[in-house]
Design an enzyme around this catalytic site. Structure first.
Site, PDB file in Angstrom:
ATOM      1  N   GLY A 160       0.851  -1.185   0.000  1.00  0.00           N
ATOM      2  CA  GLY A 160       0.000   0.000   0.000  1.00  0.00           C
ATOM      3  C   GLY A 160       0.884   1.231   0.000  1.00  0.00           C
ATOM      4  O   GLY A 160       2.051   1.175   0.392  1.00  0.00           O
TER       5      GLY A 160
ATOM      6  N   GLN B 261       2.672  10.001   1.710  1.00  0.00           N
ATOM      7  CA  GLN B 261       4.012   9.442   1.916  1.00  0.00           C
ATOM      8  C   GLN B 261       5.002   9.881   0.837  1.00  0.00           C
ATOM      9  O   GLN B 261       6.221   9.827   1.061  1.00  0.00           O
ATOM     10  CB  GLN B 261       3.936   7.913   1.924  1.00  0.00           C
ATOM     11  CG  GLN B 261       3.171   7.339   3.126  1.00  0.00           C
ATOM     12  CD  GLN B 261       3.072   5.852   3.063  1.00  0.00           C
ATOM     13  OE1 GLN B 261       2.137   5.319   2.442  1.00  0.00           O
ATOM     14  NE2 GLN B 261       3.997   5.151   3.671  1.00  0.00           N
TER      15      GLN B 261
ATOM     16  N   CYS C  76       5.515   0.014   8.019  1.00  0.00           N
ATOM     17  CA  CYS C  76       5.186   1.190   7.218  1.00  0.00           C
ATOM     18  C   CYS C  76       6.409   1.622   6.417  1.00  0.00           C
ATOM     19  O   CYS C  76       7.513   1.688   6.978  1.00  0.00           O
ATOM     20  CB  CYS C  76       4.729   2.335   8.128  1.00  0.00           C
ATOM     21  SG  CYS C  76       4.230   3.812   7.235  1.00  0.00           S
ATOM     22  N   LEU C  77       6.216   1.917   5.156  1.00  0.00           N
ATOM     23  CA  LEU C  77       7.347   2.355   4.320  1.00  0.00           C
ATOM     24  C   LEU C  77       7.909   3.682   4.804  1.00  0.00           C
ATOM     25  O   LEU C  77       9.032   4.045   4.472  1.00  0.00           O
ATOM     26  CB  LEU C  77       6.892   2.451   2.857  1.00  0.00           C
ATOM     27  CG  LEU C  77       6.404   1.134   2.238  1.00  0.00           C
ATOM     28  CD1 LEU C  77       5.890   1.355   0.840  1.00  0.00           C
ATOM     29  CD2 LEU C  77       7.475   0.067   2.288  1.00  0.00           C
TER      30      LEU C  77
ATOM     31  N   HIS D 224      -4.867   1.449   7.413  1.00  0.00           N
ATOM     32  CA  HIS D 224      -3.510   1.986   7.573  1.00  0.00           C
ATOM     33  C   HIS D 224      -3.272   3.133   6.600  1.00  0.00           C
ATOM     34  O   HIS D 224      -2.780   4.204   6.975  1.00  0.00           O
ATOM     35  CB  HIS D 224      -2.484   0.866   7.334  1.00  0.00           C
ATOM     36  CG  HIS D 224      -1.062   1.308   7.402  1.00  0.00           C
ATOM     37  ND1 HIS D 224      -0.230   1.002   8.445  1.00  0.00           N
ATOM     38  CD2 HIS D 224      -0.305   2.041   6.535  1.00  0.00           C
ATOM     39  CE1 HIS D 224       0.973   1.537   8.225  1.00  0.00           C
ATOM     40  NE2 HIS D 224       0.946   2.166   7.081  1.00  0.00           N
ATOM     41  N   GLU D 225      -3.684   2.919   5.328  1.00  0.00           N
ATOM     42  CA  GLU D 225      -3.449   3.955   4.301  1.00  0.00           C
ATOM     43  C   GLU D 225      -4.325   5.176   4.528  1.00  0.00           C
ATOM     44  O   GLU D 225      -3.863   6.313   4.360  1.00  0.00           O
ATOM     45  CB  GLU D 225      -3.705   3.393   2.901  1.00  0.00           C
ATOM     46  CG  GLU D 225      -2.826   2.219   2.504  1.00  0.00           C
ATOM     47  CD  GLU D 225      -1.347   2.456   2.719  1.00  0.00           C
ATOM     48  OE1 GLU D 225      -0.617   1.493   2.953  1.00  0.00           O
ATOM     49  OE2 GLU D 225      -0.909   3.633   2.704  1.00  0.00           O
TER      50      GLU D 225
ATOM     51  N   HIS E 192      -2.939   7.545   6.911  1.00  0.00           N
ATOM     52  CA  HIS E 192      -1.901   8.425   6.355  1.00  0.00           C
ATOM     53  C   HIS E 192      -2.500   9.725   5.832  1.00  0.00           C
ATOM     54  O   HIS E 192      -1.920  10.797   5.986  1.00  0.00           O
ATOM     55  CB  HIS E 192      -1.157   7.733   5.209  1.00  0.00           C
ATOM     56  CG  HIS E 192      -0.014   6.844   5.629  1.00  0.00           C
ATOM     57  ND1 HIS E 192       1.091   7.301   6.298  1.00  0.00           N
ATOM     58  CD2 HIS E 192       0.182   5.520   5.446  1.00  0.00           C
ATOM     59  CE1 HIS E 192       1.917   6.287   6.530  1.00  0.00           C
ATOM     60  NE2 HIS E 192       1.394   5.198   6.023  1.00  0.00           N
TER      61      HIS E 192
HETATM   62  O1  K2U Z   1       3.735   2.267   4.395  1.00  0.00           O
HETATM   63  C1  K2U Z   1       2.662   1.867   3.947  1.00  0.00           C
HETATM   64  O2  K2U Z   1       1.629   2.509   4.115  1.00  0.00           O
HETATM   65  C2  K2U Z   1       2.626   0.498   3.273  1.00  0.00           C
HETATM   66  C3  K2U Z   1       2.324  -0.506   4.343  1.00  0.00           C
HETATM   67  C4  K2U Z   1       0.958  -1.045   4.141  1.00  0.00           C
HETATM   68  C5  K2U Z   1       0.583  -1.945   5.273  1.00  0.00           C
HETATM   69  C6  K2U Z   1       0.918  -1.688   6.605  1.00  0.00           C
HETATM   70  C7  K2U Z   1       0.513  -2.551   7.609  1.00  0.00           C
HETATM   71  C8  K2U Z   1      -0.221  -3.664   7.310  1.00  0.00           C
HETATM   72  C9  K2U Z   1      -0.559  -3.914   5.998  1.00  0.00           C
HETATM   73  C10 K2U Z   1      -0.159  -3.053   4.993  1.00  0.00           C
HETATM   74  C11 K2U Z   1       3.396  -1.604   4.414  1.00  0.00           C
HETATM   75  O3  K2U Z   1       4.633  -1.086   4.767  1.00  0.00           O
HETATM   76  S1  K2U Z   1       3.670  -2.501   3.010  1.00  0.00           S
HETATM   77  C12 K2U Z   1       4.805  -3.692   3.704  1.00  0.00           C
HETATM   78  C13 K2U Z   1       4.010  -4.800   4.335  1.00  0.00           C
HETATM   79  C14 K2U Z   1       3.751  -5.883   3.546  1.00  0.00           C
HETATM   80  C15 K2U Z   1       2.958  -6.906   4.042  1.00  0.00           C
HETATM   81  C16 K2U Z   1       2.430  -6.840   5.314  1.00  0.00           C
HETATM   82  C17 K2U Z   1       2.706  -5.766   6.115  1.00  0.00           C
HETATM   83  C18 K2U Z   1       3.506  -4.730   5.632  1.00  0.00           C
HETATM   84 ZN    ZN Z   2       2.356   3.361   6.158  1.00  0.00          ZN
END
Ligand code: K2U
Ligand code: ZN
Length: 168
Positions: free
Chosen positions: A46, A51, A92-93, A134-135, A138
């Site tokens: 996501g 971001q 989170c990225l 989560h998104e 943001h």
């Molecule tokens: O930074 C972001 O928003 C991308 C997030 C999205 C996400 C966060 C928590 C749980 C699910 C999705 C992630 O950093 S993407 C990396 C990731 C991949 C699989 C599971 C969890 C996180």
């Molecule tokens: Zn995030």
């Protein structure tokens, strides 16, 4: 297409409240393409426009292993469909190297516009529900570390500021 730089906590720009998208035009569609390239390269499942320092209400997502189900949400609105909550280990990225448990509603409805400006809605559970919430956080300047204790958040902030100094 272009990979976009991702803002890292505690950058204050991550706290900006994103503004609604007024017109879904070619410039928005180009940003969507760049966000997908950035997300897949990270790699992530996501990415919110916040971001990548674009403070508009736009997120992209793809929770599949084979990048086969890209999702675009413009001006999204999320509604919990249950009071049941479940913990999930989030990352989170914008908060690299940090993972911790966050409780969120297990089923949600999201209403949004797609990349053509058409309204749609979907119901989600599991990882998609977590990612949507989560998104959308943001877009309101909220990070998953805000759900942790202030002591944990301060330790994360110090750790990342030290890392950023070493990388400078
Ligand atoms: O930074 C972001 O928003 C991308 C997030 C999205 C996400 C966060 C928590 C749980 C699910 C999705 C992630 O950093 S993407 C990396 C990731 C991949 C699989 C599971 C969890 C996180
Ligand atoms: Zn995030």
């Amino acid at each position: 297409m272009a990979k976009l730089p991702i803002l890292h906590f505690p950058d204050p720009r991550l706290r900006t409240k994103a503004k609604p998208v007024n017109t879904v035009d070619d410039s928005i569609r180009q940003l969507i393409k760049d966000m997908f390239e950035t997300m897949y390269d990270a790699p992530g499942i996501g990415l919110a426009a916040t971001q990548v320092n674009h403070h508009i209400r736009l997120v992209v997502m793809d929770i599949t292993e084979d990048k086969s189900q890209p999702l675009v949400f413009i001006n999204p609105k999320v509604t919990p469909l249950t009071e049941d909550k479940a913990p999930y280990e989030e990352g989170c990225l914008s908060v690299p190297t940090v993972y911790d448990m966050v409780d969120r509603p297990t089923r949600v409805r999201v209403e949004a516009l797609n990349e053509l400006g058409e309204a749609f809605s979907l119901e989600a559970d599991g990882l998609l529900a977590v990612c949507i919430q989560h998104e959308l956080d943001h877009l309101d300047g909220k990070l998953f570390v805000d759900y942790l204790s202030s002591l944990k958040r301060q330790r994360i902030k110090s750790k990342l500021q030290k890392l950023q100094k070493q990388q400078a």
